[in-house]
Design a protein around this motif. Structure first.
Motif, PDB file in Angstrom:
ATOM      1  N   HIS A  34     -27.946 -28.201 -15.763  1.00 44.98           N
ATOM      2  CA  HIS A  34     -26.227 -28.169 -15.388  1.00 44.98           C
ATOM      3  C   HIS A  34     -25.399 -27.029 -16.041  1.00 44.98           C
ATOM      4  CE1 HIS A  34     -27.261 -32.559 -15.582  1.00 44.98           C
ATOM      5  NE2 HIS A  34     -26.179 -32.420 -15.164  1.00 44.98           N
ATOM      6  N   ASP A  91     -26.379 -28.837 -11.655  1.00 44.45           N
ATOM      7  CA  ASP A  91     -25.326 -30.160 -11.183  1.00 44.45           C
ATOM      8  C   ASP A  91     -24.126 -29.888 -11.693  1.00 44.45           C
ATOM      9  OD1 ASP A  91     -27.599 -31.186  -9.760  1.00 44.45           O
ATOM     10  OD2 ASP A  91     -27.227 -33.684 -11.115  1.00 44.45           O
ATOM     11  N   ASP A  92     -22.869 -30.017 -10.317  1.00 41.17           N
ATOM     12  CA  ASP A  92     -21.522 -30.530 -11.229  1.00 41.17           C
ATOM     13  C   ASP A  92     -21.166 -28.944 -10.620  1.00 41.17           C
ATOM     14  OD1 ASP A  92     -21.966 -32.730 -11.832  1.00 41.17           O
ATOM     15  OD2 ASP A  92     -22.081 -31.840 -14.842  1.00 41.17           O
ATOM     16  N   HIS A 218     -21.857 -34.377  -4.391  1.00 42.47           N
ATOM     17  CA  HIS A 218     -22.316 -34.854  -5.652  1.00 42.47           C
ATOM     18  C   HIS A 218     -20.535 -35.566  -6.030  1.00 42.47           C
ATOM     19  CE1 HIS A 218     -23.583 -35.476  -9.751  1.00 42.47           C
ATOM     20  NE2 HIS A 218     -23.234 -34.392 -10.393  1.00 42.47           N
ATOM     21  N   HIS A 222     -16.482 -36.972  -9.582  1.00 40.80           N
ATOM     22  CA  HIS A 222     -17.482 -37.635 -10.401  1.00 40.80           C
ATOM     23  C   HIS A 222     -17.865 -39.051 -10.731  1.00 40.80           C
ATOM     24  CE1 HIS A 222     -20.914 -36.845 -12.883  1.00 40.80           C
ATOM     25  NE2 HIS A 222     -21.634 -35.581 -12.539  1.00 40.80           N
TER      26      HIS A 222
HETATM   27 ZN    ZN Z   1     -23.220 -34.285 -12.961  1.00 45.07          ZN
END
Ligand code: ZN
Length: 328
Positions: A34, A91-92, A218, A222
């Motif tokens: 992350h 991710d993110d 993604h 979120h």
């Molecule tokens: Zn995430």
């Protein structure tokens, strides 16, 4: 670590890898990261330091077969995944994806896949960052009368971190609407400005794409997809795809489910949405490998948690021996 220990460990690892390698054909491990911080880390979550990330990437590059996500899926289609294949995913979509992670991957010739929650591109941050900023920036010394929680002192760094964690965990499993209302209430209660610019910009994303990184969706805000109506979930998934495609001017083919646990966070109806929207694959956070019989819309990932790179490598090797999809 002294040189002798390092040499012994390397010899042991090479031998271990050779033993595992013969049984690890047609199976790939997708690692998931992350944030990589290059300074002071005050966050709660999956952060590792720049030095640790560099050591791990160098180690993986040296001892494993690193593939990009599209390359791995091509091997999957040909039913010919090389031995000890590893894919890097992040991710993110925070700024360190561009400023720290991409240069490290580029210098090693690794093409990572970045899954971006697109709300952050315009807002500069996601919902969890608002909670962190509110608690760490406020001049108030306690959080009281908030969502029925007991009064929490926020007069020290450790108190702030513990309050952040409990409020984060409470808000995580709310619908988007309830979560947004709760965070607005917190900001008002703590009388604080939470704005930030810690996210990737559109220009960053385009540059990463041009550098050979895979850009994946993604969702937009979120959410936990299971908590949303089908209409909202579809909008969240399609909006993130549309925004990213507008930036990189090519199709966005891969998706990572927020939070990512099959049944707990998403279900079959979201898999159908991915297919309808033209995604080629969906990635989970359930443990397991990509293998020739994998469901491409529920691909498991696995990341050894060890800080020490040698232990990390051993656990990663050992993972190749496990029965695929042992999370099901
Ligand atoms: Zn995430």
């Amino acid at each position: 670590m002294n040189n002798l220990t390092t040499r012994v460990e390397r010899c042991f690892f090479k031998l271990y890898r050779r033993v595992i390698g013969s049984s690890a054909r047609n199976r790939a491990t997708i690692l998931n990261f992350h944030r990589v911080f290059d300074g002071v880390n005050i966050g709660v979550g999956d952060f590792i330091s720049r030095d640790e990330f560099v050591l791990k990437m160098e180690f993986i590059k040296k001892y494993f077969t690193v593939l990009s996500l599209p390359e791995a899926l091509e091997c999957y289609r040909e039913k010919n995944i090389p031995s000890l294949a590893v894919i890097i995913t992040i991710d993110d979509g925070y700024q360190d994806s561009y400023s720290v992670i991409t240069p490290i991957l580029e210098s090693l010739g690794i093409q990572g896949a970045f899954f971006i929650a697109t709300e952050g591109i315009d807002n500069g941050l996601l919902w969890n960052d608002k909670i962190r900023n509110a608690i760490h920036r406020t001049e108030k010394l306690e959080v009281k009368n908030f969502l029925g929680l007991p009064c929490q002192e926020i007069n020290t760094l450790s108190n702030k971190q513990s309050a952040q964690k409990s409020i984060h965990n409470l808000c995580k499993y709310m619908t988007l609407e309830s979560r947004e209302n709760a965070i607005d209430e917190l900001i008002e209660l703590l009388d604080v400005d939470v704005s930030d610019d810690m996210f990737l910009t559109a220009a960053n994303i385009l540059e990463m794409h041009n550098a050979g990184m895979t850009i994946g969706a993604h969702t937009h805000k979120h959410p936990i997809l299971n908590l949303e109506t089908n209409e909202n979930a579809y909008l969240e998934i399609s909006q993130s795809k549309d925004i990213l495609e507008g930036i990189i001017e090519t199709s966005v083919d891969y998706f990572a489910y927020p939070n990512g646990k099959y049944n707990e966070d998403f279900n079959q109806s979201h898999i159908l949405m991915l297919k309808e929207l033209g995604f080629k694959a969906g990635l989970t956070t359930n443990w397991g490998s990509l293998h020739v019989d994998s469901d491409l819309y529920a691909i498991p990932r696995y990341t050894p948690w060890d800080r020490d790179v040698f232990r990390f490598g051993i656990r990663l090797c050992h993972h190749f021996r496990k029965k695929a999809d042992y999370w099901r």
